[in-house]
Design a protein around this motif. Structure first.
Motif, PDB file in Angstrom:
ATOM      1  N   GLY A   1       0.838  -1.189   0.000  1.00  0.00           N
ATOM      2  CA  GLY A   1       0.000   0.000   0.000  1.00  0.00           C
ATOM      3  C   GLY A   1       0.870   1.234   0.000  1.00  0.00           C
ATOM      4  O   GLY A   1       1.824   1.324   0.781  1.00  0.00           O
ATOM      5  N   TYR A   2       0.597   2.167  -0.883  1.00  0.00           N
ATOM      6  CA  TYR A   2       1.404   3.374  -1.031  1.00  0.00           C
ATOM      7  C   TYR A   2       0.528   4.619  -1.040  1.00  0.00           C
ATOM      8  O   TYR A   2      -0.597   4.591  -1.539  1.00  0.00           O
ATOM      9  N   PHE A   3       1.069   5.715  -0.551  1.00  0.00           N
ATOM     10  CA  PHE A   3       0.510   7.032  -0.806  1.00  0.00           C
ATOM     11  C   PHE A   3       1.243   7.531  -2.041  1.00  0.00           C
ATOM     12  O   PHE A   3       2.479   7.537  -2.070  1.00  0.00           O
ATOM     13  N   VAL A   4       0.514   7.923  -3.080  1.00  0.00           N
ATOM     14  CA  VAL A   4       1.140   8.340  -4.332  1.00  0.00           C
ATOM     15  C   VAL A   4       0.747   9.773  -4.686  1.00  0.00           C
ATOM     16  O   VAL A   4      -0.360  10.224  -4.388  1.00  0.00           O
ATOM     17  N   VAL A   5       1.677  10.464  -5.318  1.00  0.00           N
ATOM     18  CA  VAL A   5       1.462  11.805  -5.858  1.00  0.00           C
ATOM     19  C   VAL A   5       1.982  11.785  -7.283  1.00  0.00           C
ATOM     20  O   VAL A   5       3.060  11.240  -7.547  1.00  0.00           O
ATOM     21  N   GLY A   6       1.193  12.366  -8.201  1.00  0.00           N
ATOM     22  CA  GLY A   6       1.617  12.336  -9.589  1.00  0.00           C
ATOM     23  C   GLY A   6       1.155  13.536 -10.375  1.00  0.00           C
ATOM     24  O   GLY A   6       0.467  14.419  -9.861  1.00  0.00           O
ATOM     25  N   THR A   7       1.549  13.534 -11.633  1.00  0.00           N
ATOM     26  CA  THR A   7       1.140  14.577 -12.557  1.00  0.00           C
ATOM     27  C   THR A   7       0.751  13.935 -13.881  1.00  0.00           C
ATOM     28  O   THR A   7       1.242  12.853 -14.224  1.00  0.00           O
ATOM     29  N   SER A   8      -0.140  14.595 -14.585  1.00  0.00           N
ATOM     30  CA  SER A   8      -0.601  14.121 -15.893  1.00  0.00           C
ATOM     31  C   SER A   8      -0.307  15.200 -16.920  1.00  0.00           C
ATOM     32  O   SER A   8      -0.537  16.388 -16.670  1.00  0.00           O
TER      33      SER A   8
END
Length: 183
Positions: free
Chosen positions: A80-87
């Protein structure tokens, strides 16, 4: 308001390595390779160019030790991860920090079945995704896990008591379908 919520389901393949150097040099090295089928999901919030969420992955596969004196076996993972991203355009890019990490190796010695669990510690991942059709993506991820706890035969040990070095890393290739967010 709900237009910015998203969900994603994925299915793929994991190829990784385990580096396990025992404290006692007389013990066999448990370095090896893992291969697994991967299934997972992600839920989150997309606020335009930046998105964030929770990423869950389950895996089932095998562990092959390099040293003939070490035991091979089947393996499973819960991540399980906390993720941050961009598109941007047809691409998505993200990084994650592990909140839940557990690798279970199921092995057999003569008639005795036993599990070894590698847990807790630090875990990170990063990924890149390419949209191949509306909602459909092909993904590539790299992950790294340095467990701090080991459970063996019902007992819990600190990693430093058994291994001078213990880490797992690898690559996941997957297909996913994104519901909502920046498809």
């Amino acid at each position: 308001a709900y237009a910015n919520l998203f969900g994603e389901l994925s299915l793929g393949y994991d190829s990784g390595t385990v580096k396990a150097t025992p404290v006692d040099p007389a013990d066999p090295s448990e370095d090896g390779e893992t291969t697994s089928a991967v299934f997972g999901g992600r839920i989150g919030f997309d606020s335009g160019p930046i998105w964030f969420g929770l990423d869950f992955t389950g895996e089932s596969g095998s562990y092959d030790a390099k040293d003939p004196a070490a035991l091979d076996g089947d393996g499973s993972k819960s991540l399980g991860y906390f993720v941050v991203g961009t598109s941007f355009s047809r691409f998505r890019l993200w990084a994650g920090y592990g909140l839940l990490t557990e690798l279970t190796l199921k092995r057999k010695f003569l008639w005795l079945d036993f599990d070894t669990k590698l847990k807790d510690g630090e875990s990170y991942k990063g990924g890149l995704s390419f949209r191949i059709a509306d909602g459909w993506h092909v993904n590539a991820e790299y992950y790294m896990h340095k467990p701090s706890k080991i459970e063996l035969l019902g007992f819990s040990f600190d990693r430093k008591d058994i291994y001078t070095e213990l880490s797992e890393s690898g690559f996941i290739v997957s297909f996913s379908y994104l519901f909502g967010g920046s498809k």
